[in-house]
Design an enzyme around this catalytic site. Structure first.
Site, PDB file in Angstrom:
ATOM      1  N   GLN A  36       0.632  -1.232   0.082  1.00  0.00           N
ATOM      2  CA  GLN A  36      -0.101  -0.069  -0.069  1.00  0.00           C
ATOM      3  C   GLN A  36       0.693   1.270   0.127  1.00  0.00           C
ATOM      4  OE1 GLN A  36      -2.452  -1.723   3.198  1.00  0.00           O
ATOM      5  NE2 GLN A  36      -3.873  -0.295   2.146  1.00  0.00           N
ATOM      6  N   HIS A  56      -1.681  -4.878 -12.617  1.00  0.00           N
ATOM      7  CA  HIS A  56      -1.406  -5.063 -13.925  1.00  0.00           C
ATOM      8  C   HIS A  56      -2.126  -5.668 -15.212  1.00  0.00           C
ATOM      9  CE1 HIS A  56       2.921  -4.163 -12.021  1.00  0.00           C
ATOM     10  NE2 HIS A  56       2.312  -3.060 -12.118  1.00  0.00           N
ATOM     11  N   ASP A  69       2.300   0.768  -8.009  1.00  0.00           N
ATOM     12  CA  ASP A  69       3.846   0.763  -8.609  1.00  0.00           C
ATOM     13  C   ASP A  69       4.577   2.050  -8.109  1.00  0.00           C
ATOM     14  OD1 ASP A  69       2.696  -1.187 -10.472  1.00  0.00           O
ATOM     15  OD2 ASP A  69       3.188   0.060 -12.331  1.00  0.00           O
ATOM     16  N   ARG A  94       4.072  -0.107  12.824  1.00  0.00           N
ATOM     17  CA  ARG A  94       3.615  -1.307  12.645  1.00  0.00           C
ATOM     18  C   ARG A  94       3.890  -1.349  11.018  1.00  0.00           C
ATOM     19  NH1 ARG A  94      -2.121  -4.073  10.921  1.00  0.00           N
ATOM     20  NH2 ARG A  94      -0.956  -6.185  10.316  1.00  0.00           N
ATOM     21  N   HIS A 139       1.563  -9.419   4.464  1.00  0.00           N
ATOM     22  CA  HIS A 139       0.283  -8.611   4.584  1.00  0.00           C
ATOM     23  C   HIS A 139       0.013  -8.767   3.002  1.00  0.00           C
ATOM     24  CE1 HIS A 139      -1.838  -4.937   6.604  1.00  0.00           C
ATOM     25  NE2 HIS A 139      -2.421  -5.022   5.380  1.00  0.00           N
ATOM     26  N   ASN A 184      -1.786 -10.917   8.451  1.00  0.00           N
ATOM     27  CA  ASN A 184      -2.693  -9.824   8.397  1.00  0.00           C
ATOM     28  C   ASN A 184      -3.958 -10.230   7.870  1.00  0.00           C
ATOM     29  OD1 ASN A 184      -3.398  -6.904   8.977  1.00  0.00           O
ATOM     30  ND2 ASN A 184      -4.058  -7.279   6.896  1.00  0.00           N
ATOM     31  N   GLU A 185      -4.991 -10.228   8.749  1.00  0.00           N
ATOM     32  CA  GLU A 185      -6.574 -10.604   8.465  1.00  0.00           C
ATOM     33  C   GLU A 185      -6.515 -12.018   7.464  1.00  0.00           C
ATOM     34  OE1 GLU A 185      -8.055  -6.941   6.727  1.00  0.00           O
ATOM     35  OE2 GLU A 185      -7.987  -5.998   8.420  1.00  0.00           O
ATOM     36  N   ASN A 327      -7.846  -6.037  14.302  1.00  0.00           N
ATOM     37  CA  ASN A 327      -8.179  -4.964  13.384  1.00  0.00           C
ATOM     38  C   ASN A 327      -9.436  -4.670  13.437  1.00  0.00           C
ATOM     39  OD1 ASN A 327      -5.574  -5.099  12.589  1.00  0.00           O
ATOM     40  ND2 ASN A 327      -5.820  -5.361  10.576  1.00  0.00           N
ATOM     41  N   TYR A 329     -12.996  -2.109  12.757  1.00  0.00           N
ATOM     42  CA  TYR A 329     -13.405  -0.724  11.908  1.00  0.00           C
ATOM     43  C   TYR A 329     -14.994  -0.436  12.201  1.00  0.00           C
ATOM     44  CZ  TYR A 329      -8.969  -0.503   9.500  1.00  0.00           C
ATOM     45  OH  TYR A 329      -7.639  -0.486   9.110  1.00  0.00           O
ATOM     46  N   GLU A 395      -5.016  -2.230  13.924  1.00  0.00           N
ATOM     47  CA  GLU A 395      -5.455  -1.414  13.172  1.00  0.00           C
ATOM     48  C   GLU A 395      -6.851  -0.889  13.811  1.00  0.00           C
ATOM     49  OE1 GLU A 395      -6.005  -2.775   8.653  1.00  0.00           O
ATOM     50  OE2 GLU A 395      -4.097  -3.573   9.016  1.00  0.00           O
TER      51      GLU A 395
HETATM   52  C1  LIG Z   1       9.627  -0.348 -13.683  1.00  0.00           C
HETATM   53  O1  LIG Z   1       8.423  -0.001 -13.645  1.00  0.00           O
HETATM   54  C2  LIG Z   1       8.146   1.373 -14.308  1.00  0.00           C
HETATM   55  C3  LIG Z   1       6.571   1.454 -14.440  1.00  0.00           C
HETATM   56  O2  LIG Z   1       6.133   1.560 -13.181  1.00  0.00           O
HETATM   57  C4  LIG Z   1       8.866   1.612 -15.882  1.00  0.00           C
HETATM   58  O3  LIG Z   1       8.604   2.668 -16.202  1.00  0.00           O
HETATM   59  C5  LIG Z   1      10.293   0.963 -15.553  1.00  0.00           C
HETATM   60  O4  LIG Z   1      10.788   0.838 -16.856  1.00  0.00           O
HETATM   61  C6  LIG Z   1      10.332  -0.460 -14.928  1.00  0.00           C
HETATM   62  N1  LIG Z   1      11.555  -0.513 -14.790  1.00  0.00           N
HETATM   63  C7  LIG Z   1      12.663  -1.725 -14.919  1.00  0.00           C
HETATM   64  C8  LIG Z   1      13.944  -1.928 -14.514  1.00  0.00           C
HETATM   65  O5  LIG Z   1      11.800  -2.594 -15.700  1.00  0.00           O
END
Ligand SMILES: *[C@@H]1O[C@H](CO)[C@@H](O)[C@H](O)[C@H]1NC(C)=O
Ligand SMILES: *[C@@H]1O[C@H](CO)[C@@H](O)[C@H](O)[C@H]1NC(C)=O
Length: 501
Positions: A36, A56, A69, A94, A139, A184-185, A327, A329, A395
């Site tokens: 996260q 992805h 990312d 944590r 997690h 976790n959970e 946790n 909520y 949490e």
């Molecule tokens: C890692 O991911 C990013 C996108 O989040 C990309 O632009 C980048 O080229 C990637 N790097 C490698 C080393 O693959």
């Protein structure tokens, strides 16, 4: 007149709570989770976890089509973040370890030293600033390569591979990390990931997948706990627990059926994982065993959809935690429900229909409403059900959709929930030793992406530097930590006072 009475009652309630102080030794912290916040998804030799893979390949599962990312880029901001934590005055932080960042192949054949260095730096920096690390081993970031072998946590072999991973992290970090959380959970991870296809790994085996996954997690937790006892406890002197999620389930009416439905929901949603570990007898709760066995038989299954432990496994799992990570909520009302379609499901097995009262304040997350008194009832249920184990709140927090700095509803949530916690400790004798606010900073909230913000710190996700800014609730939390009590009249400098009604 009514208003005056209401104000009077309010002040009585507020004053009472103000009188209680958190006991000496009670620890305050904030919590986060690697996927996260870390970003750096493809740094060094790190491979994809099931969450990288999901976001992805199937971005539409995430409300705003986003991913982790980059997230908060905590991977490159250790110094900034530890400074913020120090400023906040927390005793503990944590965070979780990313399995594929440490073991890119999932197995222990190859350790990525860059991943190890990152966690070493974080741990050392926390300790240098007087902050105790509380580390979650899993997690939700299963290496995708392991998911592809026998469907990850549906595969019994994953238990062995996890224990090997835990062995690696105990040996790498256990000289400095003394509070460990295995999982976790399990309920959320297994049910939404393997039964309901709402989270990674997006499997849709309702009434089956969640049970098998949790069965294997319970075994992995038990085996990891035994490993720690045998190999590390004496030298490292640490503690190993697990974090379970629980709502409070209140009967929807006084009818006996609804009272039973609420208790059954407690047993099947929390007791499912808690009973095998924390009860005196071990194994699944009797009511769960009976219901899933009976439903399975009626559906024509030759064996129950809820797997069985051997006697030896029951013993390995029983008592396999030094504390109860919780946790919490929200609260729900439950009514008995018996009419379901013929398809197996966890809900049909539970025989309960749980819902919110319209009177309860909504939050930015549709699955949570603000019901402070439920927290106290839940803590009392755990106390009586499991012989008052030591509980660490791992949490608790409030999400909105704005990230606003003047976040009075979040302050209300923390003040009200912490007041109920104080009553549970002071009046009811509940054995709670620590509390972690969820969460440190706004982050990637799983299937909600960046649309829900739980942070004490705002993060500007439009700025590549991801600047963090303290919300009013961060100052309020800091004041609670410093004074060890809840002060409804506290207004940090530079902020307009909140109006309570
Ligand atoms: C890692 O991911 C990013 C996108 O989040 C990309 O632009 C980048 O080229 C990637 N790097 C490698 C080393 O693959
Ligand atoms: C709370 O838990 C700790 C750790 O298990 C135990 O030593 C202590 O006796 C418990 N306290 C109470 C009041 O039960």
């Amino acid at each position: 007149m009514k208003r005056i009475i209401a104000l009077f009652l309010m002040s009585v309630v507020l004053c009472q709570a103000q009188d209680y102080e958190f006991p000496p030794g009670f620890l305050f912290g904030v919590a986060s989770a690697s996927y996260q916040v870390e970003g750096a998804w493809n740094t060094s030799d790190k491979t994809e976890s099931i969450w990288d893979y999901l976001t992805h390949t199937n971005p539409s599962v995430i409300l705003d089509n986003s991913n982790g990312d980059i997230a908060c880029d905590t991977y490159s901001k250790t110094d900034i973040d530890v400074e913020l934590l120090k400023n906040l005055g927390v005793d503990t932080y944590r965070f979780s370890l990313s399995w594929p960042r440490i073991l890119p192949n999932g197995y222990n054949d190859y350790i990525d030293q860059d991943g190890v260095s990152y966690y070493n730096k974080l741990i050392d920096s926390l300790l240098a600033n007087g902050i105790t690390p509380v580390v979650t081993i899993f997690h939700w970031e299963l290496p995708q390569s392991l998911q592809e072998i026998g469907n990850g946590w549906l595969n019994r072999d994953t238990v062995d591979v996890f224990v090997d991973y835990a062995d690696v992290v105990f040996s790498l970090f256990g000289d400095r990390v003394t509070t460990w959380i295995t999982f976790n959970e399990p309920h959320i991870f297994c049910e939404f990931g393997y039964s309901k296809a709402r989270m990674a790994p997006l499997m849709n085996l309702d009434g089956i997948g969640g049970y098998e996954c949790a069965h294997n997690l319970l075994l992995a937790n038990g085996r990891t706990y035994r490993l720690y006892n045998e190999k590390y406890r004496e030298i490292q002197q640490g503690r190993v627990g697990i974090t379970l999620d629980a709502a409070w389930y209140e009967p929807g009416s006084d009818s006996e059926d609804d009272v039973l439905a609420a208790e059954r929901s407690m047993q099947m949603l929390l007791g499912w994982v808690a009973h095998p570990i924390y009860s005196e007898t071990g194994n699944y709760p009797a009511v769960m065993r009976e219901r899933v066995d009976a439903m399975s038989e009626a559906e024509g299954y030759q064996t129950s959809r809820l797997p069985y432990f051997t006697d030896e496994e029951v013993e390995i799992i029983k008592g396999s935690a030094d504390f109860f990570g919780l946790n919490h909520y929200t609260t729900e009302l439950c009514a008995a429900a018996d009419s379901f379609d013929s398809e197996p499901s966890f809900e049909a097995d539970s025989g309960a229909n749980c819902y919110f009262s319209d009177n309860w304040e909504t939050t930015g997350a549709s699955q949570f409403r603000v019901v402070p008194w439920g927290f106290r009832k839940l803590l009392n249920w755990i106390k009586s059900e499991y012989n008052n184990p030591e509980v660490i709140i791992t949490e608790n927090g409030y999400g909105d959709n704005t990230g606003d700095l003047h976040d009075c509803r979040r302050i209300y949530f923390y003040n009200a929930y912490l007041s109920e916690l104080l009553k549970a400790i002071t009046e009811d004798g509940c054995n709670v030793s620590g509390y972690h606010a969820w969460t440190f900073m706004d982050n990637f909230e799983w299937a909600s992406g960046y649309t829900i913000k739980f942070g004490l710190y705002n993060v500007d996700f439009n700025d590549p530097d991801r600047p963090r800014t303290a919300k009013m609730s961060a100052y309020n939390y800091k004041n609670i930590i410093q004074t060890r009590k809840v002060d409804w009249s506290y207004t940090p400098e530079g902020f307009e006072a909140c109006e309570w009604e």
